[in-house]
Design an enzyme around this catalytic site. Structure first.
Site, PDB file in Angstrom:
ATOM      1  N   SER A   1       0.847  -1.196   0.000  1.00 31.01           N
ATOM      2  CA  SER A   1       0.000   0.000   0.000  1.00 31.01           C
ATOM      3  C   SER A   1       0.879   1.240   0.000  1.00 31.01           C
ATOM      4  O   SER A   1       0.466   2.300  -0.477  1.00 31.01           O
ATOM      5  CB  SER A   1      -0.920   0.001   1.221  1.00 31.01           C
ATOM      6  OG  SER A   1      -0.188   0.188   2.415  1.00 31.01           O
ATOM      7  N   SER A   2       2.107   1.111   0.515  1.00 33.06           N
ATOM      8  CA  SER A   2       3.003   2.278   0.545  1.00 33.06           C
ATOM      9  C   SER A   2       3.409   2.694  -0.872  1.00 33.06           C
ATOM     10  O   SER A   2       3.357   3.880  -1.207  1.00 33.06           O
ATOM     11  CB  SER A   2       4.231   1.999   1.416  1.00 33.06           C
ATOM     12  OG  SER A   2       4.934   0.865   0.975  1.00 33.06           O
TER      13      SER A   2
ATOM     14  N   ASP B   1       9.010  -2.318  -5.014  1.00 34.48           N
ATOM     15  CA  ASP B   1       7.578  -2.036  -4.892  1.00 34.48           C
ATOM     16  C   ASP B   1       7.160  -0.920  -5.830  1.00 34.48           C
ATOM     17  O   ASP B   1       6.129  -0.986  -6.496  1.00 34.48           O
ATOM     18  CB  ASP B   1       7.233  -1.628  -3.451  1.00 34.48           C
ATOM     19  CG  ASP B   1       7.549  -2.723  -2.451  1.00 34.48           C
ATOM     20  OD1 ASP B   1       7.908  -3.838  -2.883  1.00 34.48           O
ATOM     21  OD2 ASP B   1       7.440  -2.450  -1.236  1.00 34.48           O
TER      22      ASP B   1
END
Ligand code: ADP
Ligand code: MG
Length: 398
Positions: A143-144, A188
């Protein structure tokens, strides 16, 4: 183009209009990700193979008309919006002094993106940013990176920064590393920026060269289950930083810039040179890098059905050598395999979060039931289990 969940778009837009009394200039979104294989290899300059998931974070963003150069962020996850002057961002994120930033942690992600963009020489102008998300938070699904990717994509357009996706991934990483203070790698953000439907991103974290690798999960009659254990992890504290330090120590003992430069054949020498814990950390990284290369090769030659053993070997290495698993993750993996999954592993940084399992499409329900039953039998809280398909990266929604 994969659409964000309609409810999430509505939530972001509504939050924006409630906050400002006007319509946003646009909606931008970025997805969470699952890492198929390659864990903790990113900050060792190695290889990873993540894919973007259908869950996305949406930012409704509009320029402010007060001409005061202020930025306000709001999230459906937070009770209060946070407003600061763009010119104060340098003081708010005093990375050199190592002080805690003077904003709530969640706000450091989008404000950190604004700060990192300004570090490139961009001035920017005042904006309001309203954020909603259906990416599970703190579950190892990034989610970051999703919040960073949504904010970075929006500001890139509204501030006419004209940065490409890789540059925006670096902006997100810089925000996370220096503004939030979480020492995570680039995986990410790259997955969230570069994702494509039905493809994983084979990323060389040294050169940042990325290749899309078709995974053919659905074609093979398979599905990927995510088993979110709901055990929360926190990257800015504890084990993650310790693992990084061990890797740096291992690399310096081996006389290389990063563990990427150590091969499986070098491991016997590494074992002679270092203490047992450092050696096991090194062995995980070195073998995991090789497993990523092997997985890409197997996907290309034999297809998704043949990667199960590599997933299992990755989990065992994280459990025994890197020691980042927890009982809930081990239970998820073992129960899924016992119920017929072709492969399973914890995914993400570890110490909680989610596992993935590669299963026959018609076994999704039975494997899920088996995992639920194993959690109940162990006295763990019920996991959150759902399927994911490789999906599109960050984009403007509206
Ligand atoms: P993960 O990336 O695995 O979900 P992290 O600890 O890296 O876990 O990031 C989670 C943090 O990111 C949250 O604690 C919060 O500070 C921030 N965050 C993520 N999504 C949102 C959101 N929609 N609104 C506000 N903050 C968010
Ligand atoms: Mg994260």
């Amino acid at each position: 183009m994969a659409e964000s969940n309609h409810a999430t778009q509505v939530a972001a837009r509504t939050l924006f209009t409630d906050l400002t009394g006007r319509e946003p200039d646009g909606l931008w979104s970025a997805p969470g990700r699952v890492n198929l294989i390659g864990e903790h290899t990113d900050y060792n300059d190695g290889f990873v193979l993540p894919f973007a998931i259908p869950h996305r974070t949406v930012a409704a963003v509009g320029r402010r008309e007060d001409g005061k150069g202020r930025v306000r962020v709001a999230s459906t996850f937070a009770a209060e919006p946070v407003e600061v002057a763009l010119d104060d961002l340098d003081e708010i994120f005093p990375t050199a002094t190592g002080r805690e930033p003077a904003v709530p942690e969640w706000a450091a992600y989008p404000l950190g993106v604004a700060w990192a963009l300004r570090q490139t020489g961009l001035v920017g102008s005042g904006v309001d940013i309203a954020i909603a998300s259906d990416v599970p938070v703190g579950a190892g699904l990034s989610s970051s990176a999703a919040i960073e990717g949504a904010a970075a994509s929006a500001l890139n357009d509204l501030w006419n920064a004209d940065l490409d996706r890789t540059a925006l991934a670096r902006i997100g990483r810089r925000a996370e590393n220096e503004a939030v203070g979480a020492p995570t790698g680039i995986m990410d953000q790259m997955a969230s920026m570069l994702g494509e439907p039905d493809a994983a991103i084979f990323l060389d974290c040294r050169s940042l060269e990325a290749q899309l690798v078709p995974v053919g999960i659905a074609e093979a009659g398979l599905a990927i289950l995510v088993i979110d254990t709901r055990v929360k992890h926190a990257h800015s504290t504890g084990g993650y930083g310790e693992r990084r330090a061990s890797c740096e120590l291992g690399a310096s003992i081996m006389g290389v810039a990063a563990l990427r430069d150590v091969s499986v054949d070098d491991l016997p020498r590494a074992q002679e040179l270092m203490d047992d814990i450092t050696f096991r950390r090194v062995r995980h990284i070195v073998t995991e890098n090789q497993r990523v290369l092997d997985t890409v090769e197997v996907l290309r030659t034999e297809g998704a059905r043949a990667i199960g053993d590599l997933l299992v070997a990755s989990h065992v290495s994280m459990r025994d050598d890197f020691e980042i698993s927890v009982p809930e993750l081990d239970t998820a993996v073992e129960a899924a395999l016992a119920a017929g999954a072709l492969g399973a592993r914890m995914t993400g940084g570890g110490f909680g979060g989610a596992a993935i399992a590669l299963v026959e499409q018609d076994a999704v329900a039975s494997v899920s039931d088996a995992v639920n039953a194993a959690f109940a039998a162990s006295g763990f809280s019920e996991p959150h289990i759902f399927t994911v398909t490789p999906s599109a990266g960050a984009h403007r929604d509206a």
